[in-house]
Design an enzyme around this catalytic site. Structure first.
Site: not given
Lengths: 596, 596
Positions: B296, B440-442, B447
């Site tokens: 992240r 991506y990555e959440g 977040q």
């Protein structure tokens, strides 16, 4: 894989309840546009958009246009058949002058149909869109002979049209243009030069293409004062209307772009092409602006039209995709997870889009109605006021609706998470297509400059003063309406901020013009928010009126909720725009150019 | 056609003057990172980025990756040679544990190098980036045997690595995942299932690829509590470290995406693939989060790294392109028009980018320094505080830097007008590449939820309280510094707004959790603005200190101007975020789901 359903109910609500177009039946064309006729036209347009045009949107993007060695260009599979249906349906001439084969219906109806076309297939829509722009310029500035020669076939859709302004070294600054026109003995001109970024410049949809070209007559003045407008048909047109030999204009290449792949963006080479002057010598820019202003409104429309179709697909996914559980307790106990529409931040994105789309539509159609009033009213004061409004609103609509349209297409894509980034889901195409709207027909920064540098103080500020007065009148007329109060309060607050910004501009721009430029985009955004607040207040009033007459349709309640969301979550931006604007140009302009 | 010059001077300024990393020479690795060494490493990294990686950025986008019938994947032309140079240069192990072949230099240096790689060629950078994430997860959670087996070759760059979380029906909600792991007598597992969106899932850059895979051990608990992490090498690794037979994992297809075409995003099919448990049974999510948090931060870094390279190209164009004249008088009388950098609205876009890039860099590097402190400090209180900061800042950095990075790539594209929309100019690629970072990555909404739902109140709010105290201390320490006052005033004002928002959240979230969700993104943005104000105050202080010692380099003056621009033109957004947040969830959640 994407879907599009034309928001006919919303359109009817704006036309019938909010703008009450039946009140204008004294205007030519409006008497033909009864509620029934409007509904029938919208329903037919919706079918064309959903069943014919939208199914070609993703395939058109993927295939793109192909230029062949001989300079001819093939549009994507299915475009020609779709175009034939469009032409044969009489859509191109919907609101055009009946003298040239149009149906003469209100322009505002064309705008609704154009919204559908832009939502369903923006790249396709640009072919007839550019042709219509060219036809309107010929109609406004051409000679009777030129009108008779070109318009009937352009209005029927048999012939296309383009506008040719940009050259490799000049886009915004047309004073630099080099394409030259050499007068011939027969009154025609030989045009030579290269034009770039010509949308729909060459294609296989029509038998002929009528190019409008800006060029400099040999020996004419330098700068913008020496620019003239010419009509250059792809094929010469014989006296009897039949097509003659090919003219000296050809597509040199097509651009590989970020999006709108279904539209052919051409480099056009003019090599002693025969052209005919439109309007007066050296007054080409004025004529071209007729076309440009029309085009700018159309581009603003594209902005929210793409946001609308992107929203529809984002909303469908949000109701379908199961992921996580509602923060306030399980919403779908029979499913392994809740649909993501239960999550507030997903709602935030969708409500942002919805509030923008619906408010943007009210504002855009309100503006379009003024185009009708400007062209058709018998009352000079009405015509003038409508013209003032069009001049004022054009840059604001163009820049704001495109910037936010792109942002909201991005938001809709975001709702799909990873799938939003995959081509087959179609969301990323909306973003790529929407992106051009912030650039073409005058980049948005130019719109902001047009607003603060030209439109705002034109005729002593008559346009915005009239608009402010109209806002005041609306507020005064509804003073006792407690249900409407949140909306009129929002309107009053936004107007106060815009007034403060206007005063700041008036006080600070003359001592340093850069102060006006530095604040131009913030000012444009504030003004746009005021216009949306005006649109939402009108939407809310119409919805309340419907509710008051006992109409329990949730449609009206939903309008009021969405309007409230606009007031709470979008309108507060006027405050930060105002704060930024008032800091002036100093820190913005302080760095030396070489530091960048 | 695009260029990239690593901003080495800016990086050195942040490392040496702002963060003063020489003060941390008691930490392992920092004593090796003298100013000279740092400069040499940055200069070498800059060469790699500008001369090797960036020239492959546009060609890699155009060519993309190719999957062959046997499931193998070829990366774009030149990527393999570039990757070999990258590995042979020792870049992969720059800050990795020396026990496994790394150089053990500060993590913060890797971050600077990663910025260069992401700016120059984001799609390329994802291959070593994912491998490093996998290596860090093995380092943190693997057995000694696993570490010995995999890490040396991953750290040398000989082997790649991936993370496999997402399945077609689950991305965010991993509790739904179906990939199953069946225990075998020898202690290994047979893994079966389908993973999608696997970046660098298959490629030709490395001899082996070490996949980390989340799967559910047969008979384990449902939901996230039954998820375990496995290492699944593409090729089995023999006892002597040589490669054995192919494992049961293969790339089923590669996704056609909006951007990052140079990276192979794969559907990975696991079919009785042999996997080995990492860490404890059913505790896979925790282990995966090690990797995820690292990832992240890396994604946040990509956000401003793309903004940086886009800015550089936008600024170059603005200095080169002649169009129109300055509002305040002709700037380049010897030219037919002025360079467009004279126009305030062009400046506005460039200054927005610049203020974001430079402030974002200070904030990101400050955070990276806390990663070093967290991992390397001997003082427990320091480690804990650093860990708190990392936990708090990770979602804010990820979401804010990617959302704005995308917006600023779009702004840089806008500077080029029509050329920005044409592929060969390269600007539209920056936008398409940057777009994935918000997802991506959440996805960024996740977040925001992580921030308000987990990080904010963790340990009674210890993390943000420590940060607020640090801000207060900075302000108090510099109370008499009148030159710094605008920056500390901005910091104080932003903190006040964030405090008010925090109090509102505390008062309203418990009665209705949706109030927290509804305000989460506005809250995240406000907090990010506070962090940027903190970064800019530190940048300004360092610049003033340099000026005070008689350093007349315009670099420092330019920092102060850019910081002032940030205060005037970006920071005021806290106000509108606060106003929106305080309206709560009502209008956002009021519409029934079926109304969408």
């Amino acid at each position: 894989m994407t879907v599009y359903n034309a928001p006919v109910e919303d359109m009817k609500f704006v036309l019938n309840d909010v703008l009450q177009i039946s009140k204008y039946s004294n205007l030519p064309g409006f008497s033909d546009a009864s509620e029934d006729v409007v509904e029938a036209i919208l329903e037919e347009g919706a079918k064309l958009a959903s069943n014919v045009l939208h199914p070609l949107n993703q395939s058109g993007d993927k295939e793109g246009c192909t230029r062949h060695e001989d300079g001819s260009v093939t549009t994507p599979k299915g475009f020609k058949e779709a175009y034939n249906m469009f032409s044969e349906g009489g859509w191109q001439g919907l609101s055009f002058d009946p003298e040239y084969g149009g149906q003469g219906l209100p322009y505002i109806l064309s705008v609704a149909i154009n919204e559908m076309i832009s939502s369903s297939n923006m790249a396709f829509g640009m072919y007839p869109g550019l042709a219509m722009g060219a036809a309107l310029a010929i109609h406004a500035h051409g000679s009777d002979e030129q009108k008779q020669k070109y318009l009937p076939k352009m209005v029927s859709g048999e012939w296309g049209g383009t506008m040719n302004l940009t050259e490799p070294h000049c886009g915004t600054d047309l004073g630099l243009l080099r394409t030259k026109a050499v007068p011939q003995d027969d009154g025609s001109y030989k045009i030579t030069g290269t034009k770039i970024f010509i949308s729909a410049g060459e294609h296989d949809l029509t038998d002929n293409i009528i190019h409008l070209v800006l060029a400099r007559i040999e020996g004419g003045p330098e700068g913008v004062k020496g620019i003239s407008l010419f009509v250059v048909p792809k094929f010469h047109v014989n006296e009897d209307g039949s097509l003659g030999a090919r003219n000296g204009v050809a597509c040199g290449s097509i651009e590989e772009k970020m999006g709108i792949h279904g539209n052919s963006t051409c480099v056009m080479n003019y090599d002693d092409a025969v052209g005919y002057l439109i309007g007066e010598e050296h007054k080409g820019l004025r004529a071209m602006f007729t076309m440009m202003n029309e085009a700018r409104l159309g581009v603003g429309l594209q902005g929210f039209a793409i946001s609308e179709v992107a929203y529809q697909n984002g909303a469908a996914y949000a109701n379908d995709r199961l992921q996580g559980r509602s923060l306030t307790g399980v919403a779908a106990p029979d499913k392994p997870a809740d649909p993501i529409i239960v999550h507030p931040d997903v709602r935030r994105m969708l409500m942002d889009q919805r509030a923008f789309n619906e408010g943007g539509r009210a504002w855009m159609y309100w503006t379009a109605l003024h185009a009708d009033l400007h062209h058709k009213s018998e009352d000079e004061a009405t015509r003038q006021k409508a013209d003032d409004y069009m001049g004022l609103m054009t840059p604001i609509l163009k820049a704001y609706l495109t910037e936010k349209g792109y942002a909201h297409a991005t938001n809709a894509q975001q709702v799909l998470g990873g799938h939003g980034y995959i081509q087959e889901w179609g969301m990323e195409q909306f973003v790529r297509d929407a992106r051009i709207t912030m650039i073409y027909e005058g980049a948005n920064g130019i719109q902001a400059l047009d607003l603060v540098g030209r439109k705002l103080m034109k005729d002593g500020g008559r346009a915005w003063q009239a608009f402010f007065a109209e806002v005041d009148e609306f507020v005064a007329d509804n003073e006792g309406n407690s249900d409407l109060k949140p909306y009129t309060d929002g309107l009053v607050a936004a107007k106060k901020d815009v007034e403060e910004a206007t005063q700041w501009m008036a006080a600070n721009a003359m001592q340093n013009f850069n102060n006006a430029g530095a604040g131009s985009m913030d000012y444009l955004h504030m003004f746009a928010l005021l216009c949306l607040a005006h649109g939402w207040a009108q939407l809310a009033k119409a919805a309340l009126d419907r509710k008051a007459t006992g109409d329990g349709n949730s449609f009206y309640e939903n309008k009021l909720i969405t309007g409230k969301y606009f007031l709470e979550r979008i309108l507060p931006d006027t405050k930060s725009h105002l704060a930024k604007l008032k800091t002036g140009a100093e820190s913005m302009m302080a760095l030396p150019a070489e530091a960048f």
